[in-house]
Enzyme design. Sequence first.
Site, short mmCIF file in Angstrom:
data_model
loop_
_atom_site.label_atom_id
_atom_site.label_comp_id
_atom_site.label_asym_id
_atom_site.label_seq_id
_atom_site.Cartn_x
_atom_site.Cartn_y
_atom_site.Cartn_z
N ASP A 170 -4.78 -43.86 -17.86
CA ASP A 170 -3.84 -44.94 -17.52
C ASP A 170 -3.42 -44.91 -16.06
O ASP A 170 -3.69 -43.95 -15.33
CB ASP A 170 -2.61 -44.87 -18.44
CG ASP A 170 -2.05 -43.46 -18.58
OD1 ASP A 170 -2.42 -42.58 -17.80
OD2 ASP A 170 -1.23 -43.23 -19.48
N ASN A 217 7.80 -40.29 -27.79
CA ASN A 217 7.85 -41.25 -28.90
C ASN A 217 6.50 -41.37 -29.61
O ASN A 217 6.28 -42.29 -30.38
CB ASN A 217 8.31 -42.63 -28.40
CG ASN A 217 7.38 -43.19 -27.32
OD1 ASN A 217 6.34 -42.60 -27.03
ND2 ASN A 217 7.75 -44.32 -26.74
N HIS A 238 3.56 -41.69 -28.03
CA HIS A 238 2.53 -42.47 -27.33
C HIS A 238 1.41 -41.58 -26.81
O HIS A 238 1.60 -40.40 -26.53
CB HIS A 238 3.12 -43.38 -26.24
CG HIS A 238 3.58 -42.74 -24.99
ND1 HIS A 238 4.76 -43.06 -24.36
CD2 HIS A 238 3.00 -41.80 -24.20
CE1 HIS A 238 4.88 -42.36 -23.26
NE2 HIS A 238 3.84 -41.59 -23.14
N GLU A 267 2.26 -47.52 -26.54
CA GLU A 267 3.60 -47.34 -27.05
C GLU A 267 3.67 -47.70 -28.54
O GLU A 267 2.80 -48.41 -29.05
CB GLU A 267 4.55 -48.26 -26.28
CG GLU A 267 4.63 -47.97 -24.78
CD GLU A 267 5.52 -46.77 -24.45
OE1 GLU A 267 5.59 -45.82 -25.26
OE2 GLU A 267 6.13 -46.80 -23.37
C1 GLP Z 1 3.16 -40.24 -19.64
C2 GLP Z 1 1.64 -40.42 -19.67
C3 GLP Z 1 1.02 -39.80 -20.90
C4 GLP Z 1 1.57 -38.40 -21.09
C5 GLP Z 1 3.05 -38.49 -21.36
C6 GLP Z 1 3.68 -37.13 -21.65
O1 GLP Z 1 3.86 -41.27 -20.22
N1 GLP Z 1 1.23 -41.77 -19.60
O2 GLP Z 1 -0.39 -39.79 -20.77
O3 GLP Z 1 0.92 -37.76 -22.14
O4 GLP Z 1 3.65 -39.05 -20.21
O5 GLP Z 1 4.06 -36.53 -20.45
P1 GLP Z 1 4.45 -35.03 -20.28
O6 GLP Z 1 3.17 -34.27 -20.36
O7 GLP Z 1 5.05 -34.97 -18.92
O8 GLP Z 1 5.39 -34.69 -21.38
#
Ligand code: GLP
Length: 245
Positions: free
Chosen positions: A67, A136, A138, A143
């Site tokens: 993304d 959440n 995702h 989402e």
């Molecule tokens: C972001 C990214 C996700 C990632 C998520 C969790 O929203 N788009 O790909 O997995 O955060 O992030 P973290 O690893 O910092 O908890």
Amino acid sequence: MNMIHAKDYQDMSRKAANIISAQITLKPNCVLGLATGSTPEGLYAELIRRYERGDLDFSLVSSVNLDEYRGLSPENEQSYRYFMQKNLFEHVNIRPEATFVPDGLDPDADHACARHEEAIRSLGGIDLQLLGLGNNGHIGFNEPDSVFEKETHCVNLTQSTIDANARFFSSKEDVPTQAYTMGIGTIMLAKKILVIVNGEKKADIVAKAFFGPVTPEVPASILQMHPDVTVVGDEAAFSKLPVNA
Ligand code: GLP
């Protein structure tokens, strides 16, 4: 689903690096699906160490990222292209032209998303997709929703994601409200999936996503239907799993 228990963040990073290293060694021209966020930072650092020791060669590897924020340039320190450059690409011998991140600066969302899908198709699909897990549920930026979105698309980020990601920006107002993300269908087409999770704040969502009902309200729950998923988690993230999982 294969649940691999790690002691702590470092152990999670090392065990996940073992899986990615095995993939690159067995198929030097593999296509890696890559993720951003805090969770994979240690894993990328471990891959860099292995490259520097001469144990890993990225010269034939291609990568596609999950993304990118809509509207952020590659030079913007909060963009996911920038994150990948600093946390991995600049430190290993991957060919720059073999790294694909959705183009956040393309204002035409349909065009940007179609180009990303086309890049994945032209590479022959993803061999191993790395995923973190949003609070959440995702994955990428898919989402919670009433349906599973199939292909790369433009999303409106939820307030909880904006809040969670605000820590990287100088103020909450600076967090982009939209992103381009691979769809659930794109992710599910990967041959293998590797999910990494750490910390107590992920414990509830880990139990829900991997042992609860499969529903687009918890996007990661779809991974229960994939034939080759490995989840590497530390003790804290796995603290609420059902007994024997
Ligand atoms: C972001 C990214 C996700 C990632 C998520 C969790 O929203 N788009 O790909 O997995 O955060 O992030 P973290 O690893 O910092 O908890």
